[in-house]
Design a protein around this motif. Structure first.
Motif, PDB file in Angstrom:
ATOM      1  N   LEU A 222       0.831  -1.211   0.000  1.00  0.00           N
ATOM      2  CA  LEU A 222       0.000   0.000   0.000  1.00  0.00           C
ATOM      3  C   LEU A 222       0.862   1.258   0.000  1.00  0.00           C
ATOM      4  O   LEU A 222       0.496   2.270  -0.613  1.00  0.00           O
ATOM      5  CB  LEU A 222      -0.929  -0.012   1.219  1.00  0.00           C
ATOM      6  N   ALA A 223       1.985   1.212   0.699  1.00  0.00           N
ATOM      7  CA  ALA A 223       2.885   2.369   0.693  1.00  0.00           C
ATOM      8  C   ALA A 223       3.425   2.620  -0.714  1.00  0.00           C
ATOM      9  O   ALA A 223       3.519   3.777  -1.159  1.00  0.00           O
ATOM     10  CB  ALA A 223       4.029   2.145   1.691  1.00  0.00           C
ATOM     11  N   GLN A 224       3.773   1.524  -1.424  1.00  0.00           N
ATOM     12  CA  GLN A 224       4.206   1.690  -2.814  1.00  0.00           C
ATOM     13  C   GLN A 224       3.082   2.257  -3.682  1.00  0.00           C
ATOM     14  O   GLN A 224       3.303   3.155  -4.510  1.00  0.00           O
ATOM     15  CB  GLN A 224       4.689   0.352  -3.369  1.00  0.00           C
ATOM     16  N   ASN A 225       1.875   1.716  -3.486  1.00  0.00           N
ATOM     17  CA  ASN A 225       0.740   2.257  -4.243  1.00  0.00           C
ATOM     18  C   ASN A 225       0.498   3.731  -3.903  1.00  0.00           C
ATOM     19  O   ASN A 225       0.185   4.548  -4.775  1.00  0.00           O
ATOM     20  CB  ASN A 225      -0.521   1.439  -3.957  1.00  0.00           C
ATOM     21  N   ARG A 226       0.639   4.031  -2.611  1.00  0.00           N
ATOM     22  CA  ARG A 226       0.456   5.427  -2.211  1.00  0.00           C
ATOM     23  C   ARG A 226       1.509   6.322  -2.866  1.00  0.00           C
ATOM     24  O   ARG A 226       1.196   7.422  -3.347  1.00  0.00           O
ATOM     25  CB  ARG A 226       0.544   5.539  -0.693  1.00  0.00           C
ATOM     26  N   GLN A 227       2.733   5.827  -2.934  1.00  0.00           N
ATOM     27  CA  GLN A 227       3.773   6.608  -3.601  1.00  0.00           C
ATOM     28  C   GLN A 227       3.459   6.805  -5.082  1.00  0.00           C
ATOM     29  O   GLN A 227       3.626   7.887  -5.635  1.00  0.00           O
ATOM     30  CB  GLN A 227       5.126   5.906  -3.422  1.00  0.00           C
ATOM     31  N   THR A 228       2.969   5.710  -5.725  1.00  0.00           N
ATOM     32  CA  THR A 228       2.581   5.828  -7.143  1.00  0.00           C
ATOM     33  C   THR A 228       1.443   6.831  -7.323  1.00  0.00           C
ATOM     34  O   THR A 228       1.459   7.675  -8.232  1.00  0.00           O
ATOM     35  CB  THR A 228       2.162   4.452  -7.676  1.00  0.00           C
ATOM     36  N   VAL A 229       0.448   6.740  -6.444  1.00  0.00           N
ATOM     37  CA  VAL A 229      -0.680   7.680  -6.527  1.00  0.00           C
ATOM     38  C   VAL A 229      -0.216   9.106  -6.281  1.00  0.00           C
ATOM     39  O   VAL A 229      -0.667  10.047  -6.955  1.00  0.00           O
ATOM     40  CB  VAL A 229      -1.784   7.265  -5.531  1.00  0.00           C
ATOM     41  N   GLN A 230       0.700   9.281  -5.326  1.00  0.00           N
ATOM     42  CA  GLN A 230       1.216  10.623  -5.063  1.00  0.00           C
ATOM     43  C   GLN A 230       1.973  11.172  -6.267  1.00  0.00           C
ATOM     44  O   GLN A 230       1.836  12.355  -6.613  1.00  0.00           O
ATOM     45  CB  GLN A 230       2.127  10.588  -3.824  1.00  0.00           C
ATOM     46  N   LEU A 231       2.760  10.309  -6.927  1.00  0.00           N
ATOM     47  CA  LEU A 231       3.458  10.745  -8.149  1.00  0.00           C
ATOM     48  C   LEU A 231       2.464  11.106  -9.244  1.00  0.00           C
ATOM     49  O   LEU A 231       2.609  12.123  -9.939  1.00  0.00           O
ATOM     50  CB  LEU A 231       4.413   9.639  -8.622  1.00  0.00           C
ATOM     51  N   THR A 232       1.453  10.231  -9.420  1.00  0.00           N
ATOM     52  CA  THR A 232       0.420  10.525 -10.431  1.00  0.00           C
ATOM     53  C   THR A 232      -0.307  11.819 -10.116  1.00  0.00           C
ATOM     54  O   THR A 232      -0.573  12.644 -11.000  1.00  0.00           O
ATOM     55  CB  THR A 232      -0.579   9.363 -10.510  1.00  0.00           C
ATOM     56  N   LEU A 233      -0.633  12.012  -8.825  1.00  0.00           N
ATOM     57  CA  LEU A 233      -1.319  13.236  -8.412  1.00  0.00           C
ATOM     58  C   LEU A 233      -0.444  14.462  -8.660  1.00  0.00           C
ATOM     59  O   LEU A 233      -0.930  15.499  -9.139  1.00  0.00           O
ATOM     60  CB  LEU A 233      -1.690  13.122  -6.932  1.00  0.00           C
ATOM     61  N   ALA A 234       0.840  14.344  -8.353  1.00  0.00           N
ATOM     62  CA  ALA A 234       1.752  15.469  -8.611  1.00  0.00           C
ATOM     63  C   ALA A 234       1.838  15.764 -10.112  1.00  0.00           C
ATOM     64  O   ALA A 234       1.847  16.927 -10.539  1.00  0.00           O
ATOM     65  CB  ALA A 234       3.132  15.162  -8.042  1.00  0.00           C
ATOM     66  N   ASN A 235       1.890  14.690 -10.937  1.00  0.00           N
ATOM     67  CA  ASN A 235       1.931  14.881 -12.386  1.00  0.00           C
ATOM     68  C   ASN A 235       0.654  15.547 -12.889  1.00  0.00           C
ATOM     69  O   ASN A 235       0.693  16.453 -13.725  1.00  0.00           O
ATOM     70  CB  ASN A 235       2.128  13.528 -13.063  1.00  0.00           C
ATOM     71  N   LEU A 236      -0.492  15.083 -12.362  1.00  0.00           N
ATOM     72  CA  LEU A 236      -1.762  15.713 -12.756  1.00  0.00           C
ATOM     73  C   LEU A 236      -1.799  17.184 -12.355  1.00  0.00           C
ATOM     74  O   LEU A 236      -2.292  18.034 -13.116  1.00  0.00           O
ATOM     75  CB  LEU A 236      -2.936  14.953 -12.113  1.00  0.00           C
ATOM     76  N   ARG A 237      -1.304  17.495 -11.204  1.00  0.00           N
ATOM     77  CA  ARG A 237      -1.300  18.896 -10.772  1.00  0.00           C
ATOM     78  C   ARG A 237      -0.357  19.735 -11.626  1.00  0.00           C
ATOM     79  O   ARG A 237      -0.653  20.898 -11.932  1.00  0.00           O
ATOM     80  CB  ARG A 237      -0.910  18.969  -9.298  1.00  0.00           C
ATOM     81  N   ARG A 238       0.793  19.138 -12.025  1.00  0.00           N
ATOM     82  CA  ARG A 238       1.678  19.867 -12.948  1.00  0.00           C
ATOM     83  C   ARG A 238       0.998  20.110 -14.282  1.00  0.00           C
ATOM     84  O   ARG A 238       1.070  21.213 -14.847  1.00  0.00           O
ATOM     85  CB  ARG A 238       2.982  19.085 -13.143  1.00  0.00           C
ATOM     86  N   GLN A 239       0.336  19.057 -14.811  1.00  0.00           N
ATOM     87  CA  GLN A 239      -0.390  19.243 -16.066  1.00  0.00           C
ATOM     88  C   GLN A 239      -1.490  20.297 -15.924  1.00  0.00           C
ATOM     89  O   GLN A 239      -1.699  21.128 -16.811  1.00  0.00           O
ATOM     90  CB  GLN A 239      -0.998  17.916 -16.513  1.00  0.00           C
ATOM     91  N   GLN A 240      -2.186  20.248 -14.784  1.00  0.00           N
ATOM     92  CA  GLN A 240      -3.244  21.227 -14.554  1.00  0.00           C
ATOM     93  C   GLN A 240      -2.666  22.642 -14.503  1.00  0.00           C
ATOM     94  O   GLN A 240      -3.233  23.576 -15.091  1.00  0.00           O
ATOM     95  CB  GLN A 240      -3.966  20.888 -13.255  1.00  0.00           C
TER      96      GLN A 240
END
Length: 442
Positions: free
Chosen positions: A221-239
């Motif tokens: 779950l920590a790895q998934n959370r890290q992946t989600v956090q990276l995806t979220l950061a990427n989405l925020r950069r795109q936004q």
């Protein structure tokens, strides 16, 4: 023979014979109107350039509007994806929190079981130690009994009776059995404690496996959370990037709209300027037309004055011509506005046109604006001309009789369809000609 001595030309000088001096001026004036480019047309190119630039700006505005709409859709999709990732992150964190609590509870249970296991091992060690002491005491007792028995066997052997011997033997057996039962109880207790220890050890192992499984799930779950956090950061950069592009596009759109307003103002000013030039050109055209009209009137006046000194018309043809439009009337007299013709008007469109006298058709010419023009020679001294003929019923060289239908009115576009221009041409002895008032010959 007179015709052979002085042959009449089949075609007089083309323009002069058909239309006379006034007719030539009229044709030149009409041609000038069709061919001369008005001065205001020179400014049309700059207006076209401004309009093309404005149209290009409108297309750019439309493209930017489409881009803005696409960016808004992209931002909406990114917002939805961001919310979804945030929800997933919260779910993972909640799941990790739950697993952490479960792992903590398992750790507590494992600690408790290990404490119980330790207590069982301590009791086992104590009982084993007690068992060893009991064994030593039992061994010492046995040795003592053996010594005592060795000393007692003799009395036993010296027993007076069998009953006495049986009592003595029973007492020794009871004493040994008591020691044996004590040892068995201790062994049973040790065995039970050992089984409890094994059970506790198995339970600890099970709980440890469950805790390890929770730890693995927490790690995943920590790895998934890290992946989600990276995806979220990427989405925020795109936004953030889309928002910057949207802001720049909106600024460019506002600039284009300002430029378009400026262009529209320039186009309006150019249209006003062109309208003013057209007005001035129209005033100039009317002034020239007035001057041309005055010139033609002066020329017609000179021609009328010159006609007064010309030879008189032969008396034998006066009153000999038939009115060329059946049921018609004179709409404009000869000399009206300097014209060298008489305008005749029929009772309806395409009124019949008849030959004014016997003669030969010597010319037939079609002009789009004036229709057909027929010229009929009646004698060596006179001819007649008919303008705005729709459909000639005769051809060049054909002899016609007075009153014969030669066509119908309405061939041109500059003359009403129920009118006709009628000329009477008088030829002098030297071959020159001039126009006279047709009303003198009816």
């Amino acid at each position: 023979m007179r015709q052979a001595q002085r042959p009449y030309p089949t075609r007089l000088p083309a323009l002069c014979f058909r239309y006379g001096a006034g007719g030539i001026a009229t044709l030149l004036w009409l041609t000038g109107i069709l061919l001369i480019l008005p001065p205001w047309a020179l400014g049309q190119s700059s207006l076209n350039q401004l309009q093309q630039q404005a149209e290009q700006n409108r297309r750019l505005l439309q493209l930017q509007q489409q881009r803005i709409e696409q960016l808004n859709r992209d931002l909406a999709n990114l917002d939805a994806a961001t919310k979804q990732q945030i929800q997933e992150l919260r779910r993972l964190e909640a799941e990790m929190t739950r697993l952490e609590r479960e792992r903590a509870e398992l750790t507590r249970q494992i600690t408790l079981l290990e404490s119980q296991k330790q207590q069982a091992e301590t009791r086992i060690a104590s009982l084993q130690k007690e068992l060893e002491g009991l064994r030593e005491r039992l061994s010492a007792l046995l040795q003592s009994l053996h010594r005592e028995r060795a000393g007692r066997y003799l009395p036993l052997l010296r027993a007076e009776s069998f009953t006495d011997l049986s009592v003595r033997s029973r007492w020794v057996g009871v004493l040994g059995q008591h020691q044996t039962d004590l040892m068995e109880r201790i062994k049973t207790t040790v065995r039970q404690l050992d089984e409890e220890r094994v059970r506790l050890e198995l339970l600890v192992n099970t709980l440890s496996e469950r805790r390890a499984e929770r730890q693995q799930r927490i790690t995943a779950l920590a790895q998934n959370r890290q992946t989600v956090q990276l995806t979220l950061a990427n989405l925020r950069r795109q936004q953030a990037g889309r928002q910057i592009i949207l802001r720049e596009t909106l600024q460019a759109q506002a600039q284009l709209r300002a430029e378009l307003q400026v262009l529209q103002g320039r186009i309006a000013a150019e249209l006003r300027r062109l309208a003013e030039e057209r007005r001035r050109a129209e005033e100039e055209r009317r002034r020239r037309e007035a001057e041309e009209r005055r010139r033609r009137e002066l020329q017609a006046q000179r021609e009328r004055e010159a006609a007064l000194v010309l030879p008189s018309v032969p008396r034998e043809v006066v009153g000999a011509l038939q009115f060329p439009v059946r049921g018609g009337r004179v709409a404009e007299p000869y000399g009206f506005q300097g014209n060298d013709w008489q305008t005749l008007q029929g009772s309806q469109a395409s009124s019949p046109i008849v030959a004014a006298a016997d003669g030969v058709v010597i010319d037939s010419l079609f002009i789009a604006n004036l229709g057909y023009t027929l010229t009929i020679r009646h004698s060596d001294q006179m001819a007649t001309q008919y303008v705005n003929v729709l459909e000639p019923r005769v051809s060049v060289g054909q002899r016609v009789a007075q009153g014969q239908v030669i066509g119908f009115t309405g061939g041109g576009v500059l003359i009403p369809s129920n009118q006709m221009w009628f000329r009477v041409i008088v030829i002098d002895n030297d071959g020159s000609f001039h126009y006279v008032d047709p009303s003198r010959y009816y």
